[in-house]
Motif scaffolding. Structure first.
Motif, PDB file in Angstrom:
ATOM      1  N   HIS A  78       0.826  -1.211   0.000  1.00  0.00           N
ATOM      2  CA  HIS A  78       0.000   0.000   0.000  1.00  0.00           C
ATOM      3  C   HIS A  78       0.865   1.268   0.000  1.00  0.00           C
ATOM      4  CE1 HIS A  78       0.846  -0.564   4.265  1.00  0.00           C
ATOM      5  NE2 HIS A  78       0.467   0.684   4.482  1.00  0.00           N
ATOM      6  N   ILE A  79       2.049   1.195   0.573  1.00  0.00           N
ATOM      7  CA  ILE A  79       2.982   2.330   0.546  1.00  0.00           C
ATOM      8  C   ILE A  79       3.527   2.503  -0.865  1.00  0.00           C
ATOM      9  CG2 ILE A  79       5.197   3.194   1.410  1.00  0.00           C
ATOM     10  CD1 ILE A  79       2.945   3.273   3.510  1.00  0.00           C
ATOM     11  N   ARG A  80       3.927   1.412  -1.466  1.00  0.00           N
ATOM     12  CA  ARG A  80       4.425   1.480  -2.846  1.00  0.00           C
ATOM     13  C   ARG A  80       3.358   2.001  -3.795  1.00  0.00           C
ATOM     14  NH1 ARG A  80       7.319  -4.173  -3.680  1.00  0.00           N
ATOM     15  NH2 ARG A  80       6.348  -3.804  -5.676  1.00  0.00           N
ATOM     16  N   ARG A  81       2.120   1.597  -3.576  1.00  0.00           N
ATOM     17  CA  ARG A  81       1.007   2.072  -4.407  1.00  0.00           C
ATOM     18  C   ARG A  81       0.836   3.597  -4.262  1.00  0.00           C
ATOM     19  NH1 ARG A  81      -1.959  -2.070  -3.445  1.00  0.00           N
ATOM     20  NH2 ARG A  81      -2.776  -1.282  -1.488  1.00  0.00           N
ATOM     21  N   ASP A  82       0.904   4.104  -3.015  1.00  0.00           N
ATOM     22  CA  ASP A  82       0.797   5.549  -2.795  1.00  0.00           C
ATOM     23  C   ASP A  82       1.940   6.289  -3.489  1.00  0.00           C
ATOM     24  OD1 ASP A  82      -1.535   5.436  -1.288  1.00  0.00           O
ATOM     25  OD2 ASP A  82      -0.493   5.430   0.636  1.00  0.00           O
ATOM     26  N   ILE A  83       3.145   5.753  -3.396  1.00  0.00           N
ATOM     27  CA  ILE A  83       4.298   6.397  -4.026  1.00  0.00           C
ATOM     28  C   ILE A  83       4.169   6.359  -5.548  1.00  0.00           C
ATOM     29  CG2 ILE A  83       6.801   6.180  -4.391  1.00  0.00           C
ATOM     30  CD1 ILE A  83       6.984   5.598  -1.343  1.00  0.00           C
ATOM     31  N   VAL A  84       3.689   5.250  -6.082  1.00  0.00           N
ATOM     32  CA  VAL A  84       3.462   5.162  -7.531  1.00  0.00           C
ATOM     33  C   VAL A  84       2.404   6.173  -7.971  1.00  0.00           C
ATOM     34  CG1 VAL A  84       2.500   3.680  -9.355  1.00  0.00           C
ATOM     35  CG2 VAL A  84       4.282   2.800  -7.834  1.00  0.00           C
ATOM     36  N   ASP A  85       1.377   6.385  -7.160  1.00  0.00           N
ATOM     37  CA  ASP A  85       0.348   7.385  -7.492  1.00  0.00           C
ATOM     38  C   ASP A  85       0.952   8.788  -7.564  1.00  0.00           C
ATOM     39  OD1 ASP A  85      -1.620   5.454  -7.650  1.00  0.00           O
ATOM     40  OD2 ASP A  85      -2.480   5.899  -5.669  1.00  0.00           O
ATOM     41  N   ILE A  86       1.854   9.105  -6.640  1.00  0.00           N
ATOM     42  CA  ILE A  86       2.505  10.414  -6.663  1.00  0.00           C
ATOM     43  C   ILE A  86       3.399  10.533  -7.898  1.00  0.00           C
ATOM     44  CG2 ILE A  86       4.083  11.983  -5.461  1.00  0.00           C
ATOM     45  CD1 ILE A  86       3.111  10.660  -2.809  1.00  0.00           C
ATOM     46  N   ILE A  87       4.129   9.462  -8.211  1.00  0.00           N
ATOM     47  CA  ILE A  87       4.978   9.460  -9.413  1.00  0.00           C
ATOM     48  C   ILE A  87       4.120   9.649 -10.661  1.00  0.00           C
ATOM     49  CG2 ILE A  87       6.465   8.027 -10.878  1.00  0.00           C
ATOM     50  CD1 ILE A  87       7.533   6.760  -8.237  1.00  0.00           C
ATOM     51  N   THR A  88       2.998   8.967 -10.719  1.00  0.00           N
ATOM     52  CA  THR A  88       2.099   9.087 -11.875  1.00  0.00           C
ATOM     53  C   THR A  88       1.609  10.512 -12.034  1.00  0.00           C
ATOM     54  OG1 THR A  88       1.420   6.785 -11.588  1.00  0.00           O
ATOM     55  CG2 THR A  88      -0.029   8.200 -12.907  1.00  0.00           C
ATOM     56  N   LEU A 132      -4.630  17.207  -4.371  1.00  0.00           N
ATOM     57  CA  LEU A 132      -4.951  16.785  -3.004  1.00  0.00           C
ATOM     58  C   LEU A 132      -4.780  15.281  -2.818  1.00  0.00           C
ATOM     59  CD1 LEU A 132      -7.966  19.096  -2.108  1.00  0.00           C
ATOM     60  CD2 LEU A 132      -5.562  19.316  -1.444  1.00  0.00           C
ATOM     61  N   ASP A 133      -4.977  14.513  -3.888  1.00  0.00           N
ATOM     62  CA  ASP A 133      -4.721  13.071  -3.808  1.00  0.00           C
ATOM     63  C   ASP A 133      -3.240  12.801  -3.551  1.00  0.00           C
ATOM     64  OD1 ASP A 133      -7.392  12.474  -4.273  1.00  0.00           O
ATOM     65  OD2 ASP A 133      -7.102  12.159  -6.431  1.00  0.00           O
ATOM     66  N   ALA A 134      -2.367  13.561  -4.212  1.00  0.00           N
ATOM     67  CA  ALA A 134      -0.926  13.382  -4.004  1.00  0.00           C
ATOM     68  C   ALA A 134      -0.544  13.744  -2.569  1.00  0.00           C
ATOM     69  CB  ALA A 134      -0.132  14.234  -4.999  1.00  0.00           C
ATOM     70  N   ILE A 135      -1.126  14.806  -2.047  1.00  0.00           N
ATOM     71  CA  ILE A 135      -0.859  15.200  -0.654  1.00  0.00           C
ATOM     72  C   ILE A 135      -1.391  14.138   0.303  1.00  0.00           C
ATOM     73  CG2 ILE A 135      -1.357  16.921   1.127  1.00  0.00           C
ATOM     74  CD1 ILE A 135       0.624  17.849  -1.065  1.00  0.00           C
ATOM     75  N   LYS A 136      -2.586  13.625   0.029  1.00  0.00           N
ATOM     76  CA  LYS A 136      -3.169  12.572   0.866  1.00  0.00           C
ATOM     77  C   LYS A 136      -2.279  11.333   0.850  1.00  0.00           C
ATOM     78  CE  LYS A 136      -6.120   9.700  -0.756  1.00  0.00           C
ATOM     79  NZ  LYS A 136      -5.362   8.466  -0.588  1.00  0.00           N
ATOM     80  N   ASP A 137      -1.766  10.966  -0.319  1.00  0.00           N
ATOM     81  CA  ASP A 137      -0.860   9.815  -0.409  1.00  0.00           C
ATOM     82  C   ASP A 137       0.386  10.033   0.436  1.00  0.00           C
ATOM     83  OD1 ASP A 137      -2.512   8.361  -2.121  1.00  0.00           O
ATOM     84  OD2 ASP A 137      -1.553   9.142  -3.933  1.00  0.00           O
ATOM     85  N   MET A 138       0.944  11.243   0.392  1.00  0.00           N
ATOM     86  CA  MET A 138       2.128  11.533   1.196  1.00  0.00           C
ATOM     87  C   MET A 138       1.799  11.407   2.688  1.00  0.00           C
ATOM     88  SD  MET A 138       4.470  14.998   1.414  1.00  0.00           S
ATOM     89  CE  MET A 138       3.071  15.985   1.890  1.00  0.00           C
ATOM     90  N   ILE A 139       0.652  11.923   3.100  1.00  0.00           N
ATOM     91  CA  ILE A 139       0.247  11.836   4.506  1.00  0.00           C
ATOM     92  C   ILE A 139       0.025  10.380   4.900  1.00  0.00           C
ATOM     93  CG2 ILE A 139      -1.614  12.394   6.134  1.00  0.00           C
ATOM     94  CD1 ILE A 139      -1.854  15.103   4.638  1.00  0.00           C
ATOM     95  N   ASP A 140      -0.587   9.592   4.026  1.00  0.00           N
ATOM     96  CA  ASP A 140      -0.793   8.166   4.313  1.00  0.00           C
ATOM     97  C   ASP A 140       0.534   7.444   4.492  1.00  0.00           C
ATOM     98  OD1 ASP A 140      -3.516   8.518   4.174  1.00  0.00           O
ATOM     99  OD2 ASP A 140      -3.742   7.598   2.186  1.00  0.00           O
ATOM    100  N   VAL A 141       1.505   7.749   3.649  1.00  0.00           N
ATOM    101  CA  VAL A 141       2.819   7.115   3.766  1.00  0.00           C
ATOM    102  C   VAL A 141       3.481   7.510   5.087  1.00  0.00           C
ATOM    103  CG1 VAL A 141       5.161   7.064   2.803  1.00  0.00           C
ATOM    104  CG2 VAL A 141       3.189   6.881   1.278  1.00  0.00           C
ATOM    105  N   ALA A 142       3.293   8.751   5.493  1.00  0.00           N
ATOM    106  CA  ALA A 142       3.905   9.236   6.733  1.00  0.00           C
ATOM    107  C   ALA A 142       3.234   8.642   7.964  1.00  0.00           C
ATOM    108  CB  ALA A 142       3.848  10.760   6.791  1.00  0.00           C
ATOM    109  N   GLY A 143       2.127   7.931   7.798  1.00  0.00           N
ATOM    110  CA  GLY A 143       1.441   7.339   8.935  1.00  0.00           C
ATOM    111  C   GLY A 143       0.654   8.356   9.738  1.00  0.00           C
ATOM    112  N   GLY A 144       0.299   9.445   9.141  1.00  0.00           N
ATOM    113  CA  GLY A 144      -0.484  10.461   9.831  1.00  0.00           C
ATOM    114  C   GLY A 144       0.358  11.466  10.590  1.00  0.00           C
TER     115      GLY A 144
END
Length: 185
Positions: A78-88, A132-144
């Motif tokens: 799920h972390i890799r998926r969030d990072i891939v979303d930001i890269i995309t 905002l999706d990219a920011i949300k992904d970054m926050i999710d990766v950071a664990g809140g």
């Protein structure tokens, strides 16, 4: 004291304005050109927006990867998926900027290149819709933690610091260099 409210948008009203010499006036009664002038400005503004948003996405991506490393969760799907979303998101903006420039429209009268309006507008729509999706992904990766990181007063409070030192350890018990956590007083 830091500023508590920073405005990024304004409404400008020109009232009782001195008009500069005629060689500095863009339009003086040529209302037939007003719409195209306004649209061209907006097009260039959107073009710069997709360019700087791509650079901003690089920063968001860097933070996400850094948080994943600190939290030792780089390999989690799920972390890799969030990072891939930001890269995309980032690469879509880069692609839009490149396509806008490469497929520009050359104005035969002025001799200037105007960004391709289709690629520019699609890129800008994506920049806004997915930011905002990219920011949300970054926050999710950071664990809140990014959203509710301790303030300086909490970090400098000895009572609270002991808990922060205990629970806010990163990968293999390491601490963020320069954070003040765990420093001797």
């Amino acid at each position: 004291m830091g500023r508590t409210n920073v405005e990024v948008e304004t409404l400008t009203v020109f009232d009782n304005v001195k008009v500069p010499p005629s060689d500095r006036v863009f339009l003086a009664g040529e209302y037939d050109f007003a719409a195209s002038y306004g649209l061209t400005f907006a097009l260039f503004h959107r073009f710069t927006a997709i360019s700087y948003r791509a650079a901003l996405a690089d920063i968001v991506l860097g933070y996400a990867k850094l948080f994943a490393e600190y939290n030792d969760v780089e390999g989690a799907s799920h972390i890799r998926r969030d990072i891939v979303d930001i890269i995309t998101y980032k690469e879509y903006l880069v692609s839009s900027a490149i396509a806008s420039a490469e497929r520009c429209i050359r104005d035969p009268n002025a001799g200037i290149c105007i960004p391709n309006p289709i690629y520019t507008n699609v890129g800008k729509l994506t920049a806004n819709a997915k930011y905002l999706d990219a920011i949300k992904d970054m926050i999710d990766v950071a664990g809140g933690l990014l959203a509710d990181i301790p303030s300086t007063s909490e970090l400098n409070n000895p009572t609270e610091e002991k808990y922060l030192v205990k629970y806010l350890v990163g990968k293999r018990g390491g601490r963020t260099q320069g954070s003040g956590l765990g420093s001797s007083r």
